[in-house]
Design a protein around this motif. Structure first.
Motif, PDB file in Angstrom:
ATOM      1  N   GLY A  91       2.395 -10.195  -4.879  1.00  0.00           N
ATOM      2  CA  GLY A  91       1.257  -9.395  -5.268  1.00  0.00           C
ATOM      3  C   GLY A  91       1.568  -8.429  -6.387  1.00  0.00           C
ATOM      4  O   GLY A  91       2.716  -8.268  -6.810  1.00  0.00           O
ATOM      5  N   ARG A  92       0.525  -7.781  -6.895  1.00  0.00           N
ATOM      6  CA  ARG A  92       0.693  -6.814  -7.968  1.00  0.00           C
ATOM      7  C   ARG A  92       1.417  -5.575  -7.451  1.00  0.00           C
ATOM      8  O   ARG A  92       1.194  -5.135  -6.322  1.00  0.00           O
ATOM      9  N   ASP A  93       2.254  -5.005  -8.306  1.00  0.00           N
ATOM     10  CA  ASP A  93       3.006  -3.821  -7.907  1.00  0.00           C
ATOM     11  C   ASP A  93       2.083  -2.706  -7.433  1.00  0.00           C
ATOM     12  O   ASP A  93       2.333  -2.066  -6.409  1.00  0.00           O
ATOM     13  N   VAL A  94       1.002  -2.463  -8.170  1.00  0.00           N
ATOM     14  CA  VAL A  94       0.141  -1.340  -7.830  1.00  0.00           C
ATOM     15  C   VAL A  94      -0.544  -1.555  -6.479  1.00  0.00           C
ATOM     16  O   VAL A  94      -0.769  -0.601  -5.721  1.00  0.00           O
ATOM     17  N   ASP A  95      -0.859  -2.812  -6.123  1.00  0.00           N
ATOM     18  CA  ASP A  95      -1.466  -3.079  -4.824  1.00  0.00           C
ATOM     19  C   ASP A  95      -0.462  -2.859  -3.696  1.00  0.00           C
ATOM     20  O   ASP A  95      -0.807  -2.345  -2.628  1.00  0.00           O
ATOM     21  N   VAL A  96       0.779  -3.267  -3.937  1.00  0.00           N
ATOM     22  CA  VAL A  96       1.834  -3.043  -2.942  1.00  0.00           C
ATOM     23  C   VAL A  96       2.044  -1.543  -2.731  1.00  0.00           C
ATOM     24  O   VAL A  96       2.207  -1.065  -1.608  1.00  0.00           O
ATOM     25  N   VAL A  97       2.048  -0.782  -3.830  1.00  0.00           N
ATOM     26  CA  VAL A  97       2.229   0.662  -3.748  1.00  0.00           C
ATOM     27  C   VAL A  97       1.095   1.299  -2.957  1.00  0.00           C
ATOM     28  O   VAL A  97       1.319   2.144  -2.075  1.00  0.00           O
ATOM     29  N   ARG A  98      -0.123   0.933  -3.254  1.00  0.00           N
ATOM     30  CA  ARG A  98      -1.279   1.516  -2.568  1.00  0.00           C
ATOM     31  C   ARG A  98      -1.210   1.250  -1.072  1.00  0.00           C
ATOM     32  O   ARG A  98      -1.494   2.141  -0.255  1.00  0.00           O
ATOM     33  N   PHE A  99      -0.830   0.036  -0.689  1.00  0.00           N
ATOM     34  CA  PHE A  99      -0.744  -0.287   0.733  1.00  0.00           C
ATOM     35  C   PHE A  99       0.405   0.470   1.388  1.00  0.00           C
ATOM     36  O   PHE A  99       0.254   1.026   2.480  1.00  0.00           O
ATOM     37  N   LEU A 101       1.714   3.277   0.604  1.00  0.00           N
ATOM     38  CA  LEU A 101       1.459   4.719   0.687  1.00  0.00           C
ATOM     39  C   LEU A 101       0.198   5.056   1.481  1.00  0.00           C
ATOM     40  O   LEU A 101      -0.244   6.194   1.498  1.00  0.00           O
ATOM     41  N   GLY A 102      -0.387   4.033   2.118  1.00  0.00           N
ATOM     42  CA  GLY A 102      -1.473   4.299   3.060  1.00  0.00           C
ATOM     43  C   GLY A 102      -2.847   4.440   2.478  1.00  0.00           C
ATOM     44  O   GLY A 102      -3.710   5.082   3.091  1.00  0.00           O
ATOM     45  N   ASP A 103      -3.107   3.848   1.306  1.00  0.00           N
ATOM     46  CA  ASP A 103      -4.443   3.925   0.730  1.00  0.00           C
ATOM     47  C   ASP A 103      -5.424   3.180   1.644  1.00  0.00           C
ATOM     48  O   ASP A 103      -5.228   1.991   1.926  1.00  0.00           O
ATOM     49  N   PRO A 104      -6.484   3.840   2.139  1.00  0.00           N
ATOM     50  CA  PRO A 104      -7.386   3.200   3.107  1.00  0.00           C
ATOM     51  C   PRO A 104      -8.032   1.919   2.598  1.00  0.00           C
ATOM     52  O   PRO A 104      -8.128   0.941   3.334  1.00  0.00           O
ATOM     53  N   SER A 105      -8.490   1.904   1.340  1.00  0.00           N
ATOM     54  CA  SER A 105      -9.146   0.699   0.831  1.00  0.00           C
ATOM     55  C   SER A 105      -8.161  -0.461   0.709  1.00  0.00           C
ATOM     56  O   SER A 105      -8.522  -1.621   0.937  1.00  0.00           O
ATOM     57  N   ALA A 106      -6.907  -0.161   0.364  1.00  0.00           N
ATOM     58  CA  ALA A 106      -5.893  -1.216   0.273  1.00  0.00           C
ATOM     59  C   ALA A 106      -5.596  -1.786   1.655  1.00  0.00           C
ATOM     60  O   ALA A 106      -5.433  -3.002   1.827  1.00  0.00           O
ATOM     61  N   LYS A 107      -5.535  -0.917   2.657  1.00  0.00           N
ATOM     62  CA  LYS A 107      -5.306  -1.392   4.025  1.00  0.00           C
ATOM     63  C   LYS A 107      -6.465  -2.266   4.505  1.00  0.00           C
ATOM     64  O   LYS A 107      -6.258  -3.290   5.158  1.00  0.00           O
ATOM     65  N   ALA A 108      -7.690  -1.843   4.163  1.00  0.00           N
ATOM     66  CA  ALA A 108      -8.863  -2.606   4.584  1.00  0.00           C
ATOM     67  C   ALA A 108      -8.858  -3.998   3.966  1.00  0.00           C
ATOM     68  O   ALA A 108      -9.151  -4.991   4.637  1.00  0.00           O
TER      69      ALA A 108
END
Length: 233
Positions: A91-99, A101-108
């Motif tokens: 996956g993209r680095d930024v998506d991995v980072v968001r997940f 670090l607990g970004d709610p939309s990324a987790k969803a």
């Protein structure tokens, strides 16, 4: 997750002293009632293997960004964290980072993708009444509207034998007299339904001399609509 220290910022070759002056003002966005802005998160996707030998280290980049924020808003509190992920994570680095670090939309999104993958991998029959469809080994069955209604009618009366007369009264109650089928026509509808259920046709059972019945099967999953069906009893 690893934190970044508050060491003095390293001067980067690409640093822009005039950067703050070049930032264009952004339009004000309306906020949900009862909320206030308390800060922001900036997710940066950058794995170490993408840095050249003469590039600044990630810690240097972080400290330079922190320094810029302190210049723009001296009253701001800053905290930086590095997102860690297992080696080989796709996956993209930024998506991995968001997940990470607990970004709610990324987790969803991750949960939705996992649910979709599980749904694709699941074999057997899925009776999805919430979407009006039937899946056989994850392949949509080409049921007509009446065939779907007939199957749903039986499933909602799980474990009980339903007579042909009851099916007629339940599914054709508002139909003109000339369109009301006979008991023999119900048998034809059931036979066609079974053909389309293919290897799972035995989920609709014949009770000789009485009618038809649906019994719970291990290879059948039922997804009901959000609200209770008025037919359920």
């Amino acid at each position: 997750m690893a934190t970044i220290s508050n060491a003095a910022p390293t001067t980067l070759r690409t640093a822009r002293p005039d950067l703050a002056a070049n930032i264009a003002p952004q339009p004000t966005r309306s906020l949900p009632e009862g909320t206030e802005v308390r800060g922001f998160a900036l997710y940066v996707g950058l794995s170490e293997d993408k840095l050249n030998s003469n590039d600044p280290q990630i810690s240097d980049i972080v400290n330079q960004i922190k320094h810029l924020v302190n210049r723009l808003a001296p009253a701001a509190d800053t905290y930086a964290a590095v997102a860690l992920a297992p080696e080989g994570t796709g996956g993209r680095d930024v998506d991995v980072v968001r997940f990470a670090l607990g970004d709610p939309s990324a987790k969803a999104r991750r949960q939705q993708a996992a649910a979709a993958e599980q749904d694709r991998a699941k074999s057997g029959v899925i009776l999805d009444f919430s979407r009006g469809r039937v899946l056989l080994d994850n392949t949509p069955a080409t049921l007509t509207f009446r065939e779907f209604e007939l199957l749903q009618f039986l499933v909602l009366r799980e474990g009980r034998t339903v007579s042909r007369d009851e099916i007629i009264e339940g599914l054709w109650a508002d139909a003109p007299a000339e369109e009301v089928p006979s008991e023999r026509t119900i048998d034809v509808h059931v036979r066609r339904l079974r053909v389309k259920l293919a290897q799972y046709q035995d989920i609709v059972r014949t009770v000789r001399g009485i009618g038809y019945r649906f019994d719970r099967h291990a290879d059948v999953s039922i997804l009901h609509a959000a609200g209770p069906s008025p037919d359920r009893f």
